[in-house]
Motif scaffolding. Structure first.
Motif, PDB file in Angstrom:
ATOM      1  N   GLN A 114       0.814  -1.217   0.000  1.00  0.00           N
ATOM      2  CA  GLN A 114       0.000   0.000   0.000  1.00  0.00           C
ATOM      3  C   GLN A 114       0.847   1.267   0.000  1.00  0.00           C
ATOM      4  OE1 GLN A 114      -0.503  -2.614   1.915  1.00  0.00           O
ATOM      5  NE2 GLN A 114      -2.601  -3.339   1.537  1.00  0.00           N
ATOM      6  N   HIS A 115       2.077   1.158   0.492  1.00  0.00           N
ATOM      7  CA  HIS A 115       2.992   2.309   0.537  1.00  0.00           C
ATOM      8  C   HIS A 115       4.008   2.266  -0.612  1.00  0.00           C
ATOM      9  CE1 HIS A 115       1.322   3.331   4.444  1.00  0.00           C
ATOM     10  NE2 HIS A 115       1.591   2.109   4.872  1.00  0.00           N
ATOM     11  N   TRP A 116       3.921   1.263  -1.484  1.00  0.00           N
ATOM     12  CA  TRP A 116       4.817   1.146  -2.635  1.00  0.00           C
ATOM     13  C   TRP A 116       6.286   1.145  -2.194  1.00  0.00           C
ATOM     14  CZ3 TRP A 116       2.442  -0.066  -7.098  1.00  0.00           C
ATOM     15  CH2 TRP A 116       1.069   0.211  -7.190  1.00  0.00           C
ATOM     16  N   ARG A 117       6.540   0.305  -1.181  1.00  0.00           N
ATOM     17  CA  ARG A 117       7.895   0.251  -0.637  1.00  0.00           C
ATOM     18  C   ARG A 117       8.376  -1.205  -0.598  1.00  0.00           C
ATOM     19  NH1 ARG A 117       7.168   2.690   3.915  1.00  0.00           N
ATOM     20  NH2 ARG A 117       7.676   1.226   5.574  1.00  0.00           N
ATOM     21  N   VAL A 118       9.645  -1.391  -0.972  1.00  0.00           N
ATOM     22  CA  VAL A 118      10.289  -2.708  -0.979  1.00  0.00           C
ATOM     23  C   VAL A 118      11.655  -2.586  -0.333  1.00  0.00           C
ATOM     24  CG1 VAL A 118      11.179  -4.601  -2.409  1.00  0.00           C
ATOM     25  CG2 VAL A 118       9.118  -3.355  -3.130  1.00  0.00           C
ATOM     26  N   ARG A 119      11.998  -3.560   0.507  1.00  0.00           N
ATOM     27  CA  ARG A 119      13.338  -3.592   1.108  1.00  0.00           C
ATOM     28  C   ARG A 119      13.890  -5.007   0.969  1.00  0.00           C
ATOM     29  NH1 ARG A 119      13.117  -1.727   6.882  1.00  0.00           N
ATOM     30  NH2 ARG A 119      13.181   0.324   5.882  1.00  0.00           N
ATOM     31  N   VAL A 120      15.121  -5.102   0.502  1.00  0.00           N
ATOM     32  CA  VAL A 120      15.798  -6.398   0.376  1.00  0.00           C
ATOM     33  C   VAL A 120      17.111  -6.324   1.138  1.00  0.00           C
ATOM     34  CG1 VAL A 120      16.870  -8.041  -1.192  1.00  0.00           C
ATOM     35  CG2 VAL A 120      14.724  -6.930  -1.849  1.00  0.00           C
ATOM     36  N   THR A 154      15.026   6.361 -11.215  1.00  0.00           N
ATOM     37  CA  THR A 154      14.128   7.171 -12.055  1.00  0.00           C
ATOM     38  C   THR A 154      12.669   6.934 -11.719  1.00  0.00           C
ATOM     39  OG1 THR A 154      13.965   5.498 -13.815  1.00  0.00           O
ATOM     40  CG2 THR A 154      15.817   7.044 -13.916  1.00  0.00           C
ATOM     41  N   LEU A 155      12.380   5.852 -10.979  1.00  0.00           N
ATOM     42  CA  LEU A 155      10.984   5.481 -10.693  1.00  0.00           C
ATOM     43  C   LEU A 155      10.617   5.608  -9.226  1.00  0.00           C
ATOM     44  CD1 LEU A 155      10.926   2.165 -12.772  1.00  0.00           C
ATOM     45  CD2 LEU A 155       9.917   4.348 -13.446  1.00  0.00           C
ATOM     46  N   ALA A 156      11.613   5.760  -8.341  1.00  0.00           N
ATOM     47  CA  ALA A 156      11.336   5.718  -6.904  1.00  0.00           C
ATOM     48  C   ALA A 156      12.465   6.387  -6.148  1.00  0.00           C
ATOM     49  CB  ALA A 156      11.190   4.256  -6.459  1.00  0.00           C
ATOM     50  N   ASP A 157      12.318   6.445  -4.819  1.00  0.00           N
ATOM     51  CA  ASP A 157      13.388   6.904  -3.936  1.00  0.00           C
ATOM     52  C   ASP A 157      14.249   5.699  -3.563  1.00  0.00           C
ATOM     53  OD1 ASP A 157      12.188   9.421  -3.985  1.00  0.00           O
ATOM     54  OD2 ASP A 157      10.955   8.976  -2.227  1.00  0.00           O
ATOM     55  N   LEU A 158      15.566   5.844  -3.699  1.00  0.00           N
ATOM     56  CA  LEU A 158      16.471   4.719  -3.479  1.00  0.00           C
ATOM     57  C   LEU A 158      17.445   5.030  -2.355  1.00  0.00           C
ATOM     58  CD1 LEU A 158      17.538   1.917  -4.434  1.00  0.00           C
ATOM     59  CD2 LEU A 158      19.104   3.172  -5.944  1.00  0.00           C
ATOM     60  N   GLU A 159      17.542   4.085  -1.418  1.00  0.00           N
ATOM     61  CA  GLU A 159      18.464   4.202  -0.283  1.00  0.00           C
ATOM     62  C   GLU A 159      19.180   2.867  -0.110  1.00  0.00           C
ATOM     63  OE1 GLU A 159      17.535   5.709   4.090  1.00  0.00           O
ATOM     64  OE2 GLU A 159      17.021   3.584   3.863  1.00  0.00           O
ATOM     65  N   ILE A 160      20.493   2.932   0.119  1.00  0.00           N
ATOM     66  CA  ILE A 160      21.268   1.705   0.294  1.00  0.00           C
ATOM     67  C   ILE A 160      22.130   1.820   1.542  1.00  0.00           C
ATOM     68  CG2 ILE A 160      23.031   0.177  -0.681  1.00  0.00           C
ATOM     69  CD1 ILE A 160      22.171   0.968  -3.432  1.00  0.00           C
ATOM     70  N   PHE A 161      22.035   0.798   2.406  1.00  0.00           N
ATOM     71  CA  PHE A 161      22.985   0.589   3.488  1.00  0.00           C
ATOM     72  C   PHE A 161      23.896  -0.547   3.063  1.00  0.00           C
ATOM     73  CE2 PHE A 161      19.597   2.691   5.703  1.00  0.00           C
ATOM     74  CZ  PHE A 161      20.152   3.298   6.823  1.00  0.00           C
ATOM     75  N   PHE A 190       6.847   4.406  -8.486  1.00  0.00           N
ATOM     76  CA  PHE A 190       5.936   4.951  -9.502  1.00  0.00           C
ATOM     77  C   PHE A 190       5.171   6.189  -9.015  1.00  0.00           C
ATOM     78  CE2 PHE A 190       5.528   0.199 -10.480  1.00  0.00           C
ATOM     79  CZ  PHE A 190       6.637   0.211 -11.303  1.00  0.00           C
ATOM     80  N   ALA A 191       5.732   6.895  -8.024  1.00  0.00           N
ATOM     81  CA  ALA A 191       5.035   8.090  -7.522  1.00  0.00           C
ATOM     82  C   ALA A 191       4.838   9.121  -8.628  1.00  0.00           C
ATOM     83  CB  ALA A 191       5.821   8.706  -6.360  1.00  0.00           C
ATOM     84  N   ASN A 192       5.785   9.209  -9.550  1.00  0.00           N
ATOM     85  CA  ASN A 192       5.677  10.164 -10.651  1.00  0.00           C
ATOM     86  C   ASN A 192       4.976   9.576 -11.871  1.00  0.00           C
ATOM     87  OD1 ASN A 192       7.097  12.087  -9.163  1.00  0.00           O
ATOM     88  ND2 ASN A 192       9.078  11.290  -9.851  1.00  0.00           N
ATOM     89  N   TYR A 193       4.469   8.343 -11.726  1.00  0.00           N
ATOM     90  CA  TYR A 193       3.787   7.677 -12.839  1.00  0.00           C
ATOM     91  C   TYR A 193       2.457   7.111 -12.347  1.00  0.00           C
ATOM     92  CZ  TYR A 193       8.448   7.905 -14.898  1.00  0.00           C
ATOM     93  OH  TYR A 193       9.669   8.343 -15.373  1.00  0.00           O
ATOM     94  N   PRO A 194       1.500   7.981 -12.003  1.00  0.00           N
ATOM     95  CA  PRO A 194       0.227   7.493 -11.447  1.00  0.00           C
ATOM     96  C   PRO A 194      -0.515   6.549 -12.376  1.00  0.00           C
ATOM     97  CG  PRO A 194       0.092   9.830 -12.054  1.00  0.00           C
ATOM     98  CD  PRO A 194       1.526   9.449 -12.113  1.00  0.00           C
TER      99      PRO A 194
END
Length: 552
Positions: A51-57, A105-112, A152-156
């Protein structure tokens, strides 16, 4: 630790014709999990908040140093290839250097990430062009954690076109299962909205992992076959099949092909598998088969499809032949793959049948007898229908009619022969379709009067039968040549209810064991039922201590 991620030369970028396609949550999971596997991870945790369009691996792989982190999301930056020549020796799952860049280009990206052996870990945030906008030291165990937010926040329009969250989670589960089949030694854990959804535990072999994905299938229902190809460097066939007398499917959804650690779509190889199982399964049923080919990288071009699921494979006809041989080998019965096929709860019923109706005439096996080719010894017949056979691990019941039917069918497939008859067989009142069908299987048929037809050649196996006319009528009702061969074999096989002596039973067992597909008849019915010694021991409670079983 030196940087290993570098931008690809322009000429190599031009050769890579397809970039990564990120079109769903499952595509994000696929790309990130494949990166984790390339990093040598043995444990991968996937967390999703649909629902929040978030994925963590998160993984415990080799990690990245600071220089690599700064380059990781730039376009066409990769540690896996350096030159155009490397495109023909790819051994990793990723190589284009586009997955992380596409995500920026499609989402916010953060890496630890923290490299194995490194003293410090880092947190890096990237902008939409893949440039580092925030970098700081962060506490983290060796390995990498990638978080993709606001996908996809910029691609509704793309969000609206995607399936429901439940359907997307099902797709994620399918992706993880496919990857696990190719890499079974890894632990995969998937969480949804901070609750554990499922875990796939590591397994030494694929057949031990499959029951986690298909709970109705037991490991004993499966058979693993590994074939080295000595004439081809770095090439082998790894095959897991569901034994056709034990398990099969309503759909061809478990005919799966993988090459060098990646599941692919290959209609040619999938059809080869289906053809190899033809006439071993019931009508409208499909096999369970996982084929994993190890092929020298210079024989593969991965640039046919953005998701690398379709490939160009050199010498595909050669591989089709090798796959058919491997399946035939896996379907045969040998001392190596004799396994229990019944639950203990069914053993008592079968023993009662044998007790009341069996004339055992048991003779001890000659210890000097050569058992290299024949693993079964006929010892009795039950109800003039089932052959009781002894083998080193227990006893089997073999239905005589369908065992003989399998023998005759394969003989007909190998030597389909039509012989002329001195006196033609006269058939009455055939429809035009029936006449056409008999002509289709190469019978010589011609009008012989009003509503009469004369057949002047017949299958050799029917030559001595009194019911030859009835058999020809049966053949006239349709089907291809194989259908005709099945019908002839069925009609010619020894009938249930026919008494057989021990030499006759032994010859049938010997012939049957030499067939290519001895587990089922051409209609897909199981031919034998095994009563393994371990089941007999459990039923008779042979592990009890003498004396205690009498209440002493």
């Amino acid at each position: 630790m030196a940087s290993t991620i570098q931008a690809l030369p322009t000429e190599v970028v031009y050769l890579i014709t397809a970039g990564e396609v990120i079109d769903s949550l499952s595509a994000v999971v696929r790309e990130l999990v494949e990166n984790s596997l390339d990093a040598g991870a043995t444990r991968i945790v996937v967390s999703l908040w649909p629902q929040h369009w978030r994925v963590r691996v998160a993984d415990n792989g080799c990690g990245m140093n600071l220089d690599d982190l700064q380059q990781a999301a730039a376009a066409h930056s990769t540690s896996k290839i350096r030159s155009s020549a490397d495109l023909w020796k790819i051994t990793s799952l990723g190589f284009r250097g586009e997955a992380l860049h596409s995500l920026t280009t499609l989402a916010d990206l953060e890496i630890f990430s923290r490299p194995v052996g490194g003293n410090e870990g880092y947190r890096v945030v990237y902008d939409e062009s893949g440039e580092v906008v925030k970098l700081e030291i962060a506490p983290i165990a060796p390995g990498t954690v990638v978080t993709v937010s606001n996908l996809f926040a910029n691609y509704p329009a793309r969000r609206q076109g995607l399936p429901t969250p439940a359907q997307q989670m099902k797709a994620v589960q399918g992706i993880i299962q496919q990857i696990a089949l190719c890499h079974p030694q890894v632990t995969y854990q998937v969480w949804q909205n901070d609750r554990e959804l499922f875990t796939i535990c590591p397994a030494a072999t694929v057949e031990q992992l499959i029951p986690q994905i298909l709970p109705q299938v037991r490991a004993s229902d499966l058979h693993f076959c590994h074939l080295e190809l000595p004439n081809l460097e770095k090439s082998a066939i790894n095959l897991v099949i569901g034994l056709p007398d034990r398990c099969h499917r309503h759909r061809p959804d478990w005919v799966k092909v993988a090459i060098n650690g990646r599941m692919i779509k290959s209609p040619e190889l999938e059809q080869t598998i289906l053809s190899a199982f033809h006439k071993t399964l019931p009508r409208d049923r499909y096999p369970i088969c996982f084929l994993h080919l190890a092929i020298s990288p210079d024989q593969i071009n991965w640039n046919r499809n953005p998701a690398k699921t379709e490939i160009y494979l050199n010498e595909i006809t050669f591989w089709q032949e090798q796959i058919t041989q491997a399946i035939n080998k896996a379907l045969r019965i040998s001392e190596v793959n004799i396994k229990e096929s019944v639950q203990t709860t069914r053993v008592s019923k079968l023993l009662k049948v044998a007790e009341t109706k069996g004339g055992y005439n048991f003779q001890p096996q000659n210890p000097n007898q050569n058992q290299a080719q024949n693993y079964l010894k006929a010892v009795a017949q039950v109800s003039n229908t089932y052959i009781v056979a002894e083998h080193s691990g227990g006893m089997w019941l073999v239905e005589q009619h369908i065992a003989h039917e399998r023998v005759l069918y394969e003989q007909l497939c190998d030597h389909w022969q039509l012989v002329a008859v001195e006196t033609p067989i006269i058939l009455y009142q055939l429809s035009p379709a029936q006449v056409s069908q008999l002509q289709h299987i190469n019978l010589d048929i011609e009008p012989f009067g009003e509503k009469l037809w004369a057949v002047r050649n017949i299958p050799a196996m029917l030559q001595q039968r009194e019911d030859c006319a009835e058999a020809l009528l049966e053949l006239s009702w349709g089907g291809d040549l194989q259908t005709a061969q099945v019908a002839v074999a069925c009609r010619s096989a020894v009938r249930n209810g026919t008494p057989m002596n021990l030499p006759e039973m032994q010859k049938l067992l010997d012939d049957w064991q030499r067939t290519r597909n001895p587990r089922t008849c051409p209609h897909g019915r199981p031919i034998y039922l095994s009563l393994e010694e371990s089941s007999l021991a459990r039923f008779f409670r042979r592990n009890w201590v003498i004396g205690k079983s009498h209440g002493i």
